[in-house]
Design an enzyme around this catalytic site. Structure first.
Site, PDB file in Angstrom:
ATOM      1  N   PHE A   1      53.981  45.444  -1.681  1.00  0.00           N
ATOM      2  CA  PHE A   1      55.355  45.322  -2.178  1.00  0.00           C
ATOM      3  C   PHE A   1      56.334  46.201  -1.413  1.00  0.00           C
ATOM      4  O   PHE A   1      57.534  45.919  -1.359  1.00  0.00           O
ATOM      5  CB  PHE A   1      55.395  45.664  -3.677  1.00  0.00           C
ATOM      6  N   LYS A   2      55.840  47.239  -0.802  1.00  0.00           N
ATOM      7  CA  LYS A   2      56.745  48.174  -0.138  1.00  0.00           C
ATOM      8  C   LYS A   2      57.389  47.575   1.106  1.00  0.00           C
ATOM      9  O   LYS A   2      58.394  48.087   1.597  1.00  0.00           O
ATOM     10  CB  LYS A   2      55.999  49.468   0.167  1.00  0.00           C
ATOM     11  N   ASP A   3      56.852  46.453   1.594  1.00  0.00           N
ATOM     12  CA  ASP A   3      57.500  45.760   2.708  1.00  0.00           C
ATOM     13  C   ASP A   3      58.921  45.338   2.354  1.00  0.00           C
ATOM     14  O   ASP A   3      59.805  45.316   3.219  1.00  0.00           O
ATOM     15  CB  ASP A   3      56.714  44.507   3.095  1.00  0.00           C
TER      16      ASP A   3
END
Length: 502
Positions: A118-120
């Site tokens: 999700f950090k993308d």
């Protein structure tokens, strides 16, 4: 939206660009804006807006000193062709809700980016935002990004900042406490401006050391002489936090388009989180006008947030557990500080006092009225390792849908908690591809699990008729480029050495 200042002091104030460039305030606090919620996002035409349109509107509201053209360029560079779905964060219905209260449950897939986490979503955006802070008196200044990671932030930050002009990046991860896939994602990272280093300790040790590095005035002076300034890619940086607000609105828009809810209906979000950043973005969305019935914090066995949300006492003096959900193996949840600021109506003095207590004594207790305000918005639950495995198995058996151990924490909590009153739909944020943790997932499904992660990926593919993301499946063929390991007290010197190479 107005200027930013520290959670621990109302002065000095800085622009959004300055806050993003600095990463963390000089007094160790996190940057916040008192204007949060003054601008709201309308719901009437939300269903007709693409992710790109939502991102432009929301980032424009939260980062007001960026021009509309700058925001539009950042959004296009971050999301055009970099994610597997045109939705960027697609919403998937579960055939069977985790519990039997009759409220439909959906999974928001946040892992379609280049590193399958999700950090993308934020870390494809942050380098673009950072690049547009480089003007005027700091036009020739170079930025060294320094980040501690519990598993996913490191690779996502590396992917975003590798070979970015005018920047370098140093990533520290706890040696032996991330999955093999996560470690290989970092240790094989190419780029002339990247440094990756294991540390002897856990994530909290590394994160605390990074905060001390930012507070080291002598180090800052030496780096300034070399034309280098430090900044952060952790969610302590407001430029990491703000892009995450978008996918809460995107989930709501997809529910509207599907006819699952009507505009104004309340939606409940369940978020696996350790550092409190991902769920804090949901709080920001609520302040911007999104109808949120409740935000549920899902923890793993390191359940310090669960204890705080139920008792009002935050106590990091407890055993640290290494679990199958390593990105949540955290005892110091940095972004909770921002929530405390808003829950105390901006009482910087109290926030500073609480943070000083956490640093000195490892514990603090908030006033009863502050806890009551937080509990109005946040629910909580946690899962032990057996429950995580059972949740992976249950989700597959009931829905034919494969989830990773972090998402499984949230799935278990949704099994345990009935929906909040007035909830029209529940959304579980899925934070990572199951193929980042193939052995844990295959084991939970009762599959024969080879000791090699990549062989295990193939077993999982065959058994579930799913496909491992190419960027994960090909890792075993890439050369390891980074093998450094240091003690905690050597991290500062490592950063200085990396900065000298810019």
């Amino acid at each position: 939206m107005g200027l930013y200042h520290s959670t621990r002091s109302a002065a000095p104030c800085v622009t959004a660009k300055q806050a993003i460039r600095r990463g963390i305030a000089a007094d160790g606090g996190l940057f916040v804006s008192d204007a949060l919620g003054e601008t709201t996002i309308g719901l009437d035409d939300l269903a007709s807006k693409s992710y790109f349109e939502l991102a432009r509107e929301i980032l424009g509201a939260l980062l007001p000193d960026y021009t509309a053209d700058e925001i539009a360029a950042c959004v296009d560079e971050a999301y055009n062709g970099t994610f597997a779905s045109d939705e960027v964060t697609p919403l998937v219905p579960l055939a069977t809700a985790p519990n039997a209260d009759g409220v439909a449950t959906y999974v928001l897939e946040l892992f379609g980016g280049p590193t399958s986490a999700f950090k993308d979503v934020a870390l494809q955006m942050l380098p673009r935002l950072m690049a547009r802070t480089n003007s005027g008196e700091n036009a020739d200044e170079k930025i060294m990004i320094v980040t501690a990671t519990s598993g996913d932030t490191g690779k996502a930050a590396l992917a975003g900042f590798a070979d970015a002009p005018g920047t370098g990046i140093t990533v520290f991860y706890p040696e032996g406490k991330v999955s093999r896939v996560q470690e290989l994602q970092m240790s094989t990272q190419e780029g002339g401006n990247v440094a990756v280093c294991g540390v002897r300790g856990n994530f909290d040790d590394a994160q605390s050391a990074v905060k001390r590095i930012f507070a080291d005035e002598e180090l800052a002076a030496r780096l300034a002489d070399e034309g280098v300034v430090l900044s952060s890619a952790n969610s302590i940086n407001v430029g990491r936090l703000v892009p995450q607000v978008v996918y809460y609105f995107a989930a709501y828009a997809q529910l509207l388009r599907a006819g699952s809810i009507a505009a104004g209906d309340a939606v409940e979000f369940c978020v696996p989180t350790g550092n409190f950043g991902d769920i804090l973005a949901g709080y920001y969305a609520k302040r911007l006008g999104l109808p949120v019935s409740r935000l549920i914090v899902a923890s793993d066995k390191n359940n310090v947030l669960f204890d705080f949300l139920t008792t009002g006492t935050y106590d990091r003096k407890r055993p640290f557990f290494t679990t199958t959900s390593p990105s949540m193996d955290i005892l110091i949840s940095s972004n909770l500080e921002r929530m405390l600021y808003y829950a105390t109506d901006g009482d910087c003095e109290l926030v500073a006092e609480l943070m000083a207590g956490l640093s000195a004594e490892g514990v603090y207790t908030v006033p009863e009225q502050v806890l009551a305000r937080i509990q109005e918005v946040f629910g909580c639950g946690w899962a032990d390792e057996d429950q995580v495995a059972a949740a992976i198995k249950h989700c597959w058996d009931a829905n034919g849908y494969v989830i990773d151990p972090h998402t499984a924490c949230g799935y278990h909590v949704l099994e345990e908690l009935p929906a909040a009153p007035g909830t029209a739909a529940r959304v579980l944020l899925s934070t990572a591809s199951p193929y980042k943790f193939p052995r844990a997932v295959a084991g939970a499904l009762g599959l024969f699990c080879p000791p090699d992660d990549f062989a295990c990926m193939k077993v999982l593919e065959k058994a579930t008729n799913t496909t491992a993301p190419a960027q994960l499946a090909t890792l075993e063929d890439k050369p390891v480029l980074h093998t450094d390991v240091v003690d905690i007290d050597s991290m500062s010197a490592y950063v200085e050495q990396a900065a000298s190479n810019l």
